[in-house]
Scaffold this motif. Sequence first.
Motif, mmCIF file in Angstrom:
data_model
loop_
_atom_site.group_PDB
_atom_site.id
_atom_site.type_symbol
_atom_site.label_atom_id
_atom_site.label_comp_id
_atom_site.label_asym_id
_atom_site.label_seq_id
_atom_site.Cartn_x
_atom_site.Cartn_y
_atom_site.Cartn_z
ATOM 1 N N ALA A 30 45.412 20.076 27.994
ATOM 2 C CA ALA A 30 43.826 20.441 27.942
ATOM 3 C C ALA A 30 43.616 20.768 29.375
ATOM 4 N N GLU A 31 42.628 21.606 29.677
ATOM 5 C CA GLU A 31 41.928 21.478 31.223
ATOM 6 C C GLU A 31 40.517 20.424 31.169
ATOM 7 N N TRP A 32 40.283 20.111 32.162
ATOM 8 C CA TRP A 32 39.315 19.234 32.540
ATOM 9 C C TRP A 32 37.911 19.603 31.750
ATOM 10 N N GLN A 33 37.908 20.979 31.701
ATOM 11 C CA GLN A 33 36.520 21.465 31.207
ATOM 12 C C GLN A 33 36.591 21.224 29.925
ATOM 13 N N THR A 34 37.709 21.390 29.252
ATOM 14 C CA THR A 34 37.987 21.252 27.746
ATOM 15 C C THR A 34 37.536 19.823 27.375
ATOM 16 N N PHE A 35 37.682 18.604 28.041
ATOM 17 C CA PHE A 35 37.450 17.510 27.863
ATOM 18 C C PHE A 35 35.984 17.436 28.073
ATOM 19 N N ALA A 109 25.258 23.210 32.780
ATOM 20 C CA ALA A 109 25.260 22.246 33.905
ATOM 21 C C ALA A 109 25.508 20.477 33.391
ATOM 22 N N ASP A 110 25.239 20.221 32.317
ATOM 23 C CA ASP A 110 25.634 18.743 31.624
ATOM 24 C C ASP A 110 27.004 18.837 31.336
ATOM 25 N N VAL A 111 27.826 19.853 31.067
ATOM 26 C CA VAL A 111 28.939 20.000 30.446
ATOM 27 C C VAL A 111 29.714 19.638 32.178
ATOM 28 N N ASP A 112 29.223 20.417 33.151
ATOM 29 C CA ASP A 112 29.759 20.643 34.630
ATOM 30 C C ASP A 112 29.738 19.098 34.875
ATOM 31 N N LEU A 113 28.740 18.470 34.844
ATOM 32 C CA LEU A 113 28.414 17.205 35.164
ATOM 33 C C LEU A 113 29.406 15.942 34.552
ATOM 34 N N ILE A 114 29.447 16.122 33.422
ATOM 35 C CA ILE A 114 30.473 15.065 32.661
ATOM 36 C C ILE A 114 31.955 15.264 33.115
ATOM 37 N N THR A 115 32.159 16.885 33.305
ATOM 38 C CA THR A 115 33.669 16.970 33.732
ATOM 39 C C THR A 115 33.749 16.589 35.033
ATOM 40 N N THR A 116 32.982 16.803 36.071
ATOM 41 C CA THR A 116 33.228 16.193 37.346
ATOM 42 C C THR A 116 33.332 14.510 37.368
ATOM 43 N N LEU A 117 32.601 13.727 36.472
ATOM 44 C CA LEU A 117 32.523 12.616 36.295
ATOM 45 C C LEU A 117 34.196 12.176 35.813
ATOM 46 N N LEU A 171 47.537 10.058 49.498
ATOM 47 C CA LEU A 171 46.476 9.404 49.502
ATOM 48 C C LEU A 171 45.337 9.993 50.030
ATOM 49 N N ARG A 172 45.509 10.488 51.324
ATOM 50 C CA ARG A 172 44.504 11.320 52.145
ATOM 51 C C ARG A 172 44.266 12.513 51.030
ATOM 52 N N ILE A 173 44.862 13.201 50.365
ATOM 53 C CA ILE A 173 44.476 14.338 49.707
ATOM 54 C C ILE A 173 43.591 13.720 48.271
ATOM 55 N N ASN A 174 44.259 12.680 47.969
ATOM 56 C CA ASN A 174 43.337 12.195 46.870
ATOM 57 C C ASN A 174 41.993 11.622 47.350
ATOM 58 N N VAL A 175 41.806 11.004 48.412
ATOM 59 C CA VAL A 175 40.584 10.319 48.874
ATOM 60 C C VAL A 175 39.688 11.688 49.323
ATOM 61 N N THR A 176 40.301 12.771 49.783
ATOM 62 C CA THR A 176 39.153 14.094 50.118
ATOM 63 C C THR A 176 38.838 14.588 48.776
ATOM 64 N N ARG A 177 39.465 14.618 47.894
ATOM 65 C CA ARG A 177 39.322 15.435 46.320
ATOM 66 C C ARG A 177 38.331 14.701 45.773
ATOM 67 N N ARG A 178 38.328 13.130 45.643
ATOM 68 C CA ARG A 178 37.369 12.162 45.340
ATOM 69 C C ARG A 178 36.003 12.356 46.062
ATOM 70 N N ALA A 179 35.888 12.517 47.277
ATOM 71 C CA ALA A 179 34.741 12.624 47.991
ATOM 72 C C ALA A 179 34.096 13.960 47.883
ATOM 73 N N LYS A 180 34.856 15.104 47.528
ATOM 74 C CA LYS A 180 33.964 16.382 47.251
ATOM 75 C C LYS A 180 33.596 16.217 45.675
ATOM 76 N N LEU A 181 34.215 15.404 44.875
ATOM 77 C CA LEU A 181 33.778 15.100 43.537
ATOM 78 C C LEU A 181 32.341 14.332 43.655
ATOM 79 N N ALA A 182 32.632 13.284 44.513
ATOM 80 C CA ALA A 182 31.466 12.462 44.582
ATOM 81 C C ALA A 182 30.199 13.071 45.130
ATOM 82 N N GLU A 183 30.257 13.914 46.181
ATOM 83 C CA GLU A 183 29.246 14.747 46.429
ATOM 84 C C GLU A 183 28.505 15.544 45.145
ATOM 85 N N ARG A 184 29.522 16.265 44.329
ATOM 86 C CA ARG A 184 28.874 16.882 43.282
ATOM 87 C C ARG A 184 28.170 15.981 42.271
ATOM 88 N N LEU A 185 28.679 14.682 42.068
ATOM 89 C CA LEU A 185 27.830 13.601 41.127
ATOM 90 C C LEU A 185 26.737 13.226 41.898
#
Length: 210
Positions: A30-35, A109-117, A171-185
Amino acid sequence: MTLSLADRHITALMRQIATQDVIELVHPFAEWQTFGALAYIAECYGFRYADVRLAGKHKIAHIHLVRDASPQAQRRAAANSAAFPDPGPGRPVPGMYLGSLTPVPEAQADVDLITTLIRYDAAGAAVNRKQLLAMAWAAPVLFLLLAVLTEKYAVLLPLAVLTPAFLLGALRINVTRRAKLAERLLAGGCTPVRDDAGRERFVRPVPYGV
């Protein structure tokens, strides 16, 4: 009648909602959006997203939701149960177009937020920072020692260099990805916290209304 994949997901979810206080969503492909969409539906019926765990060799995501005993959650569950009394194949569910897990505009918007979380928590579960750093420092020593013992310098010396570079890069890629997700949250009104295990997480605003 042959059920669509979305109908099968919804049927399995509603079965858990009706019988359990803890829901586990496990759909390997499943894609993250499905979850996110399934979690949204569950929250409409009185549940609350809790955490994500990655299990097994292939790091399959297990999404956990728990029944929310707060008065607001119970009012939301009662209202949605009245509005959507018989959700399932060929019948509507809260926030989704009929027969799909595609959110209607009001729920997007609500689905996008919980998907990002969910994605943020999953990215944190995927990488153990301390373990990766320890491996990155230990790998060169190990390969150099093996090179001395075996005299296979042409094979082992490149590994002594490439292995830590690969680990630190991941590790750097993961940190960068999480930082972008954190900005959205943060933009979505979530609050950064540390849980009991010391993990960096986010608390969402009180879930959407009916």
